[in-house]
Write an enzyme that holds these catalytic residues in place. Structure first.
Site, short mmCIF file in Angstrom:
data_model
loop_
_atom_site.label_atom_id
_atom_site.label_comp_id
_atom_site.label_asym_id
_atom_site.label_seq_id
_atom_site.Cartn_x
_atom_site.Cartn_y
_atom_site.Cartn_z
N ASP A 1 0.81 -1.22 0.00
CA ASP A 1 0.00 0.00 0.00
C ASP A 1 0.85 1.27 0.00
O ASP A 1 0.31 2.37 0.09
CB ASP A 1 -1.00 0.00 1.17
CG ASP A 1 -0.32 -0.16 2.52
OD1 ASP A 1 0.93 -0.18 2.56
OD2 ASP A 1 -1.03 -0.28 3.53
N ASP B 1 7.04 -12.50 1.00
CA ASP B 1 7.72 -12.40 -0.30
C ASP B 1 8.86 -13.41 -0.40
O ASP B 1 9.14 -13.95 -1.48
CB ASP B 1 8.23 -10.96 -0.55
CG ASP B 1 8.97 -10.36 0.61
OD1 ASP B 1 9.11 -11.02 1.66
OD2 ASP B 1 9.45 -9.21 0.49
N1 UDP Z 1 1.40 -4.35 6.75
C1 UDP Z 1 0.40 -5.09 7.34
N2 UDP Z 1 0.29 -5.08 8.70
C2 UDP Z 1 1.13 -4.35 9.46
C3 UDP Z 1 2.14 -3.61 8.87
C4 UDP Z 1 2.25 -3.63 7.49
O1 UDP Z 1 -0.36 -5.74 6.64
O2 UDP Z 1 0.98 -4.37 10.69
C5 UDP Z 1 1.50 -4.33 5.29
C6 UDP Z 1 1.48 -2.91 4.76
O3 UDP Z 1 0.17 -2.48 4.55
C7 UDP Z 1 2.30 -3.03 3.50
C8 UDP Z 1 3.25 -4.18 3.79
O4 UDP Z 1 2.70 -4.90 4.88
O5 UDP Z 1 1.51 -3.33 2.39
C9 UDP Z 1 4.64 -3.70 4.15
O6 UDP Z 1 4.57 -2.86 5.28
P1 UDP Z 1 5.43 -1.54 5.46
O7 UDP Z 1 5.42 -0.75 4.19
O8 UDP Z 1 4.92 -0.84 6.67
O9 UDP Z 1 6.86 -2.08 5.81
P2 UDP Z 1 8.07 -2.57 4.88
O10 UDP Z 1 7.98 -4.07 4.93
O11 UDP Z 1 7.86 -2.02 3.50
O12 UDP Z 1 9.25 -2.02 5.55
#
Ligand code: UDP
Ligand code: MN
Length: 359
Positions: free
Chosen positions: A188, A275
């Site tokens: 998102d 992933d």
């Molecule tokens: N996400 C989620 N639950 C959470 C935190 C993140 O589903 O408690 C989802 C978030 O909506 C996004 C993805 O996991 O699509 C990655 O999260 P974020 O961008 O916060 O962290 P990243 O992994 O990119 O550092």
């Protein structure tokens, strides 16, 4: 020399030697800690663990080697050396209309307001019919804004690897039920250049096995495979934060490992996030290589390094904030106050006639 004086001299010599030893020892300890501090301050390439916060349990037996590069080399040259597939010349294989693509956006209740608004105001309306949001709460307002394209996965709302795998399992099953030719996942905090995405997919047949994405680490991930006598296995994975696409043919082959919640079981077994689990199933279990698409970008990359003249050719973008510093594309169409993510500016670059774009 009188005995008392001799004793005194010996005591002084002993004291001197002792203090010298203490000094040498302290020097060594302080030196090493300083070196360690210096080491940690040296900028390193973002690692796959960086994708998720510390709360994610990766399992102790996971290891990954990060090699430091000593000389500049073309991006992904190391992939060619290591045998990973790079983007083939985009020949038109089959006209892929966006209607053939199932787009899933992983989100969470806490982000419905902050993160989804820029998406719903920009790229999502271009692919509204085939885009689905996978979240963890019921939200009548989002339901209404997306014409009902929201799925409450009932997965826990956390950034733990099992919660992420739970959502990905539902994304996969929903794609399978959709009958679409391509499954493209985004986070998102992604902006998607939908026209370029369609062009990319036109270069590959959905009847062949394709795993298109962008790696975030420089070498294949190495893990101990607990399911197979602790054998060491290594594989690439497309980082979820850059988005990735899977052809229907490949998704069908994934079914024994991914359908009906089995995706979560694989994730539990290797104890890695969604992933990485995807990469394990596709690269390791099904022996299909990740095809690196340079035009996908996660916020593990520095967005400002994408040349302004190349922005329109990219497929996905992201943003992030570290302390006060924003990692965003270098684009100045709307003010930072109005457009902190730069997604509206990107949209104006690609679609200048939009109402919110300057005339
Ligand atoms: N996400 C989620 N639950 C959470 C935190 C993140 O589903 O408690 C989802 C978030 O909506 C996004 C993805 O996991 O699509 C990655 O999260 P974020 O961008 O916060 O962290 P990243 O992994 O990119 O550092
Ligand atoms: Mn992110």
């Amino acid at each position: 020399m009188p005995v008392a004086e001799m004793r005194e001299t010996r005591r002084r010599i002993l004291q001197g030697v002792c203090s010298l030893c203490v000094c040498v020892y302290l020097g060594a300890v302080i030196g090493r800690s300083a070196a360690r501090v210096a080491e940690t301050e040296v900028e390193r390439e973002p690692s796959w663990q960086d994708r998720a916060p510390m709360s994610v349990d990766y399992g102790e037996e996971t290891e990954q080697s990060l090699e430091t590069e000593t000389r500049p080399s073309p991006r992904f040259a190391y992939l060619v050396e290591a045998g990973a597939t790079t983007t083939p010349p985009p020949e038109l294989v089959e006209k892929t209309g966006l209607e053939d693509v199932f787009i899933s956006v992983k989100t969470s209740g806490q982000f419905h307001e902050s993160r989804l608004k820029p998406l719903l105001d920009t790229w999502v309306p271009h692919v509204q019919q085939q885009t689905w949001f996978f979240t963890d709460v019921d939200d009548a307002e989002l339901h209404q804004k997306t014409d009902g394209h929201v799925i409450n996965t009932n997965c826990s709302s956390s950034h733990r690897r099992d919660a992420l795998c739970c959502k990905m399992a539902v994304e996969y099953d929903t794609f399978m039920d959709s009958g679409k030719k391509w499954f493209c996942h985004f986070d998102d905090d992604n902006y998607v250049n939908t026209a370029r995405l369609a062009e990319l997919l036109s270069g590959y047949s959905p009847q062949e096995d394709w795993y298109l994405g962008k790696n975030s680490i420089r070498t294949p991930l190495q893990i101990m495979d607990r399911a197979h006598n602790g054998d060491r296995v290594s594989f690439w994975f497309g980082t979820g934060g850059a988005g990735f696409c899977i052809s229907r043919a490949l998704a069908l082959k994934m079914s024994p490992f991914a359908s009906g919640g089995r995706f979560m079981r694989v994730g539990d077994k290797i104890r890695l996030p969604d992933d990485v689990t995807m990469g394990y199933i596709i690269e390791h279990l099904l022996k299909t290589r990740l095809t690196v698409i340079d035009e996908f970008h996660s916020h593990l990359e520095q967005m400002k390094f994408i040349r302004p003249t190349e922005l329109d050719k990219q497929i996905s973008f992201s943003y992030s904030q570290y302390a006060d510093e924003m990692n965003v594309v270098d684009l100045d169409i709307l003010s930072e106050e109005k457009d902190p993510t730069r997604f509206y500016s990107l949209h104006c670059l690609l679609h200048p006639k939009k109402a919110f774009c300057p005339r």
